[in-house]
Design a protein around this motif. Structure first.
Motif, PDB file in Angstrom:
ATOM      1  N   VAL A  97      55.800  18.569  79.096  1.00 52.52           N
ATOM      2  CA  VAL A  97      55.093  17.303  79.006  1.00 52.52           C
ATOM      3  C   VAL A  97      53.808  17.556  78.238  1.00 52.52           C
ATOM      4  CG1 VAL A  97      54.068  15.395  80.306  1.00 52.52           C
ATOM      5  CG2 VAL A  97      56.060  16.614  81.239  1.00 52.52           C
ATOM      6  N   VAL A  98      53.647  16.894  77.093  1.00 51.64           N
ATOM      7  CA  VAL A  98      52.513  17.162  76.212  1.00 51.64           C
ATOM      8  C   VAL A  98      51.884  15.837  75.765  1.00 51.64           C
ATOM      9  CG1 VAL A  98      53.652  19.258  75.368  1.00 51.64           C
ATOM     10  CG2 VAL A  98      53.848  17.136  74.057  1.00 51.64           C
ATOM     11  N   GLY A  99      50.760  15.943  75.093  1.00 53.25           N
ATOM     12  CA  GLY A  99      50.125  14.757  74.522  1.00 53.25           C
ATOM     13  C   GLY A  99      48.828  15.127  73.843  1.00 53.25           C
ATOM     14  N   ALA A 100      48.559  14.501  72.702  1.00 59.35           N
ATOM     15  CA  ALA A 100      47.312  14.737  71.978  1.00 59.35           C
ATOM     16  C   ALA A 100      46.982  13.492  71.169  1.00 59.35           C
ATOM     17  CB  ALA A 100      47.437  15.950  71.058  1.00 59.35           C
ATOM     18  N   LEU A 101      45.711  13.113  71.171  1.00 55.14           N
ATOM     19  CA  LEU A 101      45.254  11.928  70.460  1.00 55.14           C
ATOM     20  C   LEU A 101      44.155  12.284  69.465  1.00 55.14           C
ATOM     21  CD1 LEU A 101      44.904   9.403  73.443  1.00 55.14           C
ATOM     22  CD2 LEU A 101      46.878   9.703  71.923  1.00 55.14           C
ATOM     23  N   ARG A 102      43.997  11.433  68.469  1.00 53.34           N
ATOM     24  CA  ARG A 102      42.867  11.517  67.558  1.00 53.34           C
ATOM     25  C   ARG A 102      41.674  10.786  68.183  1.00 53.34           C
ATOM     26  NH1 ARG A 102      45.425   9.300  62.026  1.00 53.34           N
ATOM     27  NH2 ARG A 102      43.884   7.734  62.599  1.00 53.34           N
ATOM     28  N   PRO A 103      40.479  10.982  67.664  1.00 48.28           N
ATOM     29  CA  PRO A 103      39.317  10.272  68.214  1.00 48.28           C
ATOM     30  C   PRO A 103      39.458   8.749  68.173  1.00 48.28           C
ATOM     31  CG  PRO A 103      38.581  12.116  66.892  1.00 48.28           C
ATOM     32  CD  PRO A 103      40.067  12.014  66.690  1.00 48.28           C
ATOM     33  N   ASP A 104      40.267   8.205  67.238  1.00 52.15           N
ATOM     34  CA  ASP A 104      40.447   6.754  67.183  1.00 52.15           C
ATOM     35  C   ASP A 104      41.520   6.259  68.146  1.00 52.15           C
ATOM     36  OD1 ASP A 104      42.822   7.559  65.994  1.00 52.15           O
ATOM     37  OD2 ASP A 104      42.440   6.593  64.059  1.00 52.15           O
ATOM     38  N   GLY A 105      42.087   7.164  68.952  1.00 50.56           N
ATOM     39  CA  GLY A 105      43.064   6.778  69.954  1.00 50.56           C
ATOM     40  C   GLY A 105      44.508   6.841  69.488  1.00 50.56           C
ATOM     41  N   ARG A 106      44.714   7.070  68.193  1.00 52.61           N
ATOM     42  CA  ARG A 106      46.088   7.167  67.695  1.00 52.61           C
ATOM     43  C   ARG A 106      46.670   8.546  67.997  1.00 52.61           C
ATOM     44  NH1 ARG A 106      47.336   2.805  64.581  1.00 52.61           N
ATOM     45  NH2 ARG A 106      45.565   1.536  63.877  1.00 52.61           N
ATOM     46  N   ILE A 107      47.991   8.664  67.900  1.00 53.16           N
ATOM     47  CA  ILE A 107      48.646   9.944  68.118  1.00 53.16           C
ATOM     48  C   ILE A 107      48.111  10.981  67.140  1.00 53.16           C
ATOM     49  CG2 ILE A 107      50.856  11.165  68.131  1.00 53.16           C
ATOM     50  CD1 ILE A 107      50.672   9.060  70.323  1.00 53.16           C
ATOM     51  N   ASP A 108      47.756  12.142  67.649  1.00 52.01           N
ATOM     52  CA  ASP A 108      47.398  13.263  66.780  1.00 52.01           C
ATOM     53  C   ASP A 108      48.712  13.883  66.319  1.00 52.01           C
ATOM     54  OD1 ASP A 108      46.718  15.747  65.665  1.00 52.01           O
ATOM     55  OD2 ASP A 108      44.976  15.983  66.977  1.00 52.01           O
ATOM     56  N   VAL A 109      49.154  13.482  65.149  1.00 52.70           N
ATOM     57  CA  VAL A 109      50.476  13.867  64.657  1.00 52.70           C
ATOM     58  C   VAL A 109      50.572  15.375  64.454  1.00 52.70           C
ATOM     59  CG1 VAL A 109      52.111  13.644  62.744  1.00 52.70           C
ATOM     60  CG2 VAL A 109      50.933  11.623  63.629  1.00 52.70           C
ATOM     61  N   ASP A 110      49.567  15.970  63.845  1.00 55.98           N
ATOM     62  CA  ASP A 110      49.627  17.401  63.566  1.00 55.98           C
ATOM     63  C   ASP A 110      49.692  18.214  64.855  1.00 55.98           C
ATOM     64  OD1 ASP A 110      49.553  16.926  60.857  1.00 55.98           O
ATOM     65  OD2 ASP A 110      47.386  17.237  60.678  1.00 55.98           O
ATOM     66  N   ALA A 111      48.832  17.883  65.821  1.00 56.40           N
ATOM     67  CA  ALA A 111      48.833  18.621  67.084  1.00 56.40           C
ATOM     68  C   ALA A 111      50.139  18.401  67.841  1.00 56.40           C
ATOM     69  CB  ALA A 111      47.645  18.182  67.947  1.00 56.40           C
ATOM     70  N   THR A 112      50.608  17.156  67.879  1.00 56.45           N
ATOM     71  CA  THR A 112      51.850  16.871  68.596  1.00 56.45           C
ATOM     72  C   THR A 112      53.034  17.566  67.941  1.00 56.45           C
ATOM     73  OG1 THR A 112      50.960  14.720  69.281  1.00 56.45           O
ATOM     74  CG2 THR A 112      53.340  15.031  69.471  1.00 56.45           C
ATOM     75  N   ARG A 113      53.049  17.588  66.613  1.00 60.77           N
ATOM     76  CA  ARG A 113      54.134  18.276  65.913  1.00 60.77           C
ATOM     77  C   ARG A 113      54.166  19.764  66.288  1.00 60.77           C
ATOM     78  NH1 ARG A 113      53.010  16.838  61.071  1.00 60.77           N
ATOM     79  NH2 ARG A 113      54.563  15.191  60.840  1.00 60.77           N
ATOM     80  N   ARG A 114      53.013  20.378  66.359  1.00 57.21           N
ATOM     81  CA  ARG A 114      52.946  21.793  66.732  1.00 57.21           C
ATOM     82  C   ARG A 114      53.407  22.023  68.165  1.00 57.21           C
ATOM     83  NH1 ARG A 114      47.064  23.838  65.490  1.00 57.21           N
ATOM     84  NH2 ARG A 114      47.931  25.732  66.442  1.00 57.21           N
ATOM     85  N   LEU A 115      53.020  21.139  69.054  1.00 59.58           N
ATOM     86  CA  LEU A 115      53.419  21.274  70.457  1.00 59.58           C
ATOM     87  C   LEU A 115      54.925  21.093  70.615  1.00 59.58           C
ATOM     88  CD1 LEU A 115      50.484  19.286  72.081  1.00 59.58           C
ATOM     89  CD2 LEU A 115      50.837  21.765  72.202  1.00 59.58           C
TER      90      LEU A 115
END
Length: 255
Positions: A97-115
Motif C-alpha cells: 500500500v503506497v501513495g505520494a502527492l505533489r505539493p499541489d495535491g496531484r499524484i506524484d507520478v515519478d515517485a509513485t512509478r518508482r514505488l
C-alpha cells in the motif's frame, strides 16, 4: 462477493481477521498516528500466521503529509525491496500500500512509478492520500496507467458514507479496470447500505477495540493503560452484513 479488508497493527489481528472471515488485511504500525511501515519482524510474523488471507503492507516512511523528498522515496523503495523477499515460500498473497502527492495535491507520478516498480508483480493499493487530490477522475486514470491495482478512498469525504455519491462515480469510471476500495467510517451497521449505494466490491475498516494492558493499581505509569486489538466480533459482523459468513471467505480478495 464483497471483499472485506481489515486494517490493523496488532500481529494477533491477522489470525483473528482470517478466522473471522476477512479476505485481506492491511498491515501497519502506529495506527494511532495514521499508520507507518511495520517492522520486518511483524511482516514475517503475519506471513507465518496466515494460511488464506491476503496481506497488504503499508509503505509509509513517516506520519504527516504525503509529499516526499528524494531520500524518503528511496527509503520506501528500499523497504519494499526488503519486504518482497519475505514472500518466498509464503502460502498467501503479499502486496503493498503506497501513495505520494505533489505539493499541489496531484499524484506524484515519478515517485509513485518508482514505488510501483519496486513492488514488481505484487498487487499495489494507492492509499487514502487519494482523497486529497483535486480531481479524482483524473487521478484514477493516472493510477491505472501506473499499474495500481486498487484505490483506497472515502470519495474525498470524512467517511465513506458521506462520500457515497463520489464513490459511486469512481466505481462507474473504474469498471473492471481498477478496484475501488471504500474506507472511512465503515462499520457493521452501515456497510450493507454503503455497498448498495455505491456498487463497491471491496470495503476497508479498522475493527479494533481498546483493552486494558494491566490490572488496576499498576506500580508505574508505564505499566498502565490500554491498547487497541482487532475484534473478531466486529469482523464477523461486517462479513455477515455484506451477506457472507466465515465459510464464504476466499483468496480472490487477496490479490
Amino acid at each position: 462477493m464483497t471483499v472485506v479488508e481489515i486494517c490493523l497493527d496488532d500481529l494477533a489481528g491477522v489470525r483473528i481477521a482470517e478466522e473471522a472471515g476477512a479476505d485481506r488485511v492491511e498491515l501497519c504500525a502506529a495506527l494511532s498516528e495514521g499508520g507507518i511501515t511495520p517492522s520486518v519482524g511483524t511482516v514475517v510474523g503475519a506471513l507465518r500466521g496466515a494460511t488464506r488471507i491476503g496481506i497488504q503492507v503499508l509503505i509509509r516512511q513517516r506520519p504527516g503529509d504525503f509529499v516526499y523528498d528524494e531520500d524518503e522515496v528511496q527509503a520506501m523503495v528500499d523497504d519494499i525491496h526488503s519486504l518482497r523477499v519475505l514472500h518466498h515460500g509464503a502460502g498467501v498473497t503479499l502486496g503493498f500500500v503506497v501513495g505520494a502527492l505533489r505539493p499541489d495535491g496531484r499524484i506524484d507520478v515519478d515517485a509513485t512509478r518508482r514505488l510501483v516498480a519496486a513492488c514488481g508483480e505484487a498487487p499495489v493499493t494507492f492509499h487514502k492520500a487519494f482523497d486529497q487530490v483535486p480531481d479524482r477522475a483524473e487521478a484514477l486514470e493516472r493510477l491505472l496507467s501506473l499499474g495500481v491495482a486498487r484505490v483506497l478512498t472515502s470519495g474525498g469525504a470524512a467517511t465513506a458514507g458521506e462520500g457515497a455519491d463520489a464513490l459511486a462515480e469512481l466505481v462507474a469510471q473504474a469498471g473492471d479496470r481498477i478496484a475501488v476500495l471504500a474506507g472511512g467510517g465503515v462499520r457493521p451497521g452501515n456497510v450493507a447500505e454503503l455497498v448498495s449505494r455505491t456498487g463497491v466490491r471491496e470495503v476497508h475498516l479498522r475493527a479494533q477495540e481498546s483493552v486494558a494492558t494491566v490490572a488496576a493499581g499498576a506500580p508505574t505509569a508505564y505499566d498502565a493503560g490500554t491498547r487497541a486489538v482487532t475484534s473478531a466480533q466486529v469482523v464477523r459482523a461486517v462479513v455477515a452484513a455484506v451477506g457472507r459468513d466465515e465459510l464464504d471467505a476466499s483468496t480472490e480478495g487477496a490479490a
